[in-house]
Design an enzyme around this catalytic site. Sequence first.
Site, short mmCIF file in Angstrom:
data_model
loop_
_atom_site.label_atom_id
_atom_site.label_comp_id
_atom_site.label_asym_id
_atom_site.label_seq_id
_atom_site.Cartn_x
_atom_site.Cartn_y
_atom_site.Cartn_z
N HIS A 1 0.86 -1.19 0.00
CA HIS A 1 0.00 0.00 0.00
C HIS A 1 0.89 1.23 0.00
O HIS A 1 0.78 2.09 -0.85
CB HIS A 1 -0.95 -0.02 1.20
CG HIS A 1 -1.92 1.13 1.20
ND1 HIS A 1 -3.01 1.18 2.01
CD2 HIS A 1 -1.95 2.27 0.48
CE1 HIS A 1 -3.68 2.30 1.79
NE2 HIS A 1 -3.05 2.98 0.87
N GLU B 1 0.55 8.10 -3.71
CA GLU B 1 1.50 7.71 -2.66
C GLU B 1 2.73 8.61 -2.69
O GLU B 1 3.27 8.99 -1.66
CB GLU B 1 1.89 6.23 -2.79
CG GLU B 1 0.77 5.26 -2.46
CD GLU B 1 0.25 5.40 -1.02
OE1 GLU B 1 1.06 5.42 -0.09
OE2 GLU B 1 -0.97 5.49 -0.84
N HIS C 1 3.11 10.93 0.45
CA HIS C 1 4.11 10.38 1.39
C HIS C 1 5.55 10.49 0.87
O HIS C 1 6.46 10.80 1.63
CB HIS C 1 3.80 8.92 1.70
CG HIS C 1 2.40 8.69 2.20
ND1 HIS C 1 2.01 9.05 3.46
CD2 HIS C 1 1.30 8.17 1.59
CE1 HIS C 1 0.71 8.74 3.61
NE2 HIS C 1 0.26 8.21 2.49
#
Length: 265
Positions: free
Chosen positions: A66, A119, A123
Amino acid sequence: MIFLKICILVVTLSLAVLQLAHCKKKSNEFDFFTFTQSWPTVVCFEGVSTGHKCHISRNVTGWTIHGLWPSQGSTEGPSFCNNSLKFNESAVEKLLPDLDAYWPNLYTDTARDDFWEHEWSKHGTCAVTVNETGNEYLYFNKGLDLFQMINLTGILTDIGVIPDDNKTYDVTNILNKVTPRLRGFEPRLSCYKYKEEFYLTSFEICFTKEFEMKSCLQKSRDNRLYFQSLKDIRKIKKVEHFLNNDDLIDCPRDHLVKYPTIKYD
Ligand SMILES: *[C@@H]1O[C@H](CO)[C@@H](O)[C@H](O)[C@H]1NC(C)=O
Ligand SMILES: *[C@@H]1O[C@H](CO)[C@@H](O)[C@H](O)[C@H]1NC(C)=O
Ligand SMILES: *[C@@H]1O[C@H](CO)[C@@H](O)[C@H](O)[C@H]1NC(C)=O
Ligand SMILES: *[C@@H]1O[C@H](CO)[C@@H](O)[C@H](O)[C@H]1NC(C)=O
Ligand SMILES: *[C@@H]1O[C@H](CO)[C@@H](O)[C@H](O)[C@H]1NC(C)=O
Ligand SMILES: *[C@@H]1O[C@H](CO)[C@@H](O)[C@H](O)[C@H]1NC(C)=O
């Protein structure tokens, strides 16, 4: 008079605390990484329930990545740290076969690289202050490295936790058997709750900024923040749906959970 002074002191202190909390929130600092793997079947349950179309390619044969998330204390950690660092698919071209198999976007109503883009923006742009994840290529490559290193599908198979549509597994038993395989650091397990049943959906494993494995458990999840991040994803995907906060939770230790097989159609 004394009461008034105390009161003013309290108000001043409260303001200071608020200010501190505010500063902390805006900081891009973090002190560890959370590496999260997902079970594709349950990702599809969740996706379909939020209006997505979901498809698992034959190249996806087990747990998938993930994300690799900069994390800070008990908060979710910094996010969207530098919006001038745009996702560039060419930069990860060499990794695409591995990304498709191990870090796939299962939502076919979104573009293939939407998930990676998300992502990275959320992040990855915060992870660039660490040398080993210092750019887009290094960030995704590190996620793939950790994935190979941990091989959750292999670990679970070894301890007899095998996907099965009819069986249920005891959470405490899974944790007791998995933890020694992770150098004694207990992972965090999340479950998706659907019609009074719990479905195993994610494993979180934590690392220091030097990528030494560490415990995740000092981090007590703030469910509100976590769900805020899910809502975020939906906002980005332009899907109007708000998951009930009771639907995705830490797997209850005193409960049996389902671990359904991967369905390819
Ligand atoms: C964001 O990334 C750009 C491009 O690498 C860099 O020049 C800039 O300093 C970064 N900004 C911050 C706040 O780190
Ligand atoms: C995207 O990455 C490729 C390969 O690393 C590079 O040649 C190209 O300049 C990058 N594009 C942008 C807009 O940064
Ligand atoms: C599966 O992987 C192979 C080898 O990387 C690739 O050629 C093929 O296109 C992939 N299939 C799908 C459905 O992604
Ligand atoms: C990161 O890399 C730079 C340049 O190679 C080096 O100067 C710096 O000391 C490294 N930082 C850490 C924390 O290893
Ligand atoms: C994980 O281990 C299993 C069996 O132990 C193996 O078949 C699989 O290829 C491994 N996966 C990765 C990503 O290395
Ligand atoms: C699971 O149960 C269904 C019916 O309840 C049955 O058709 C199926 O064969 C069972 N699967 C396994 C792997 O036992």
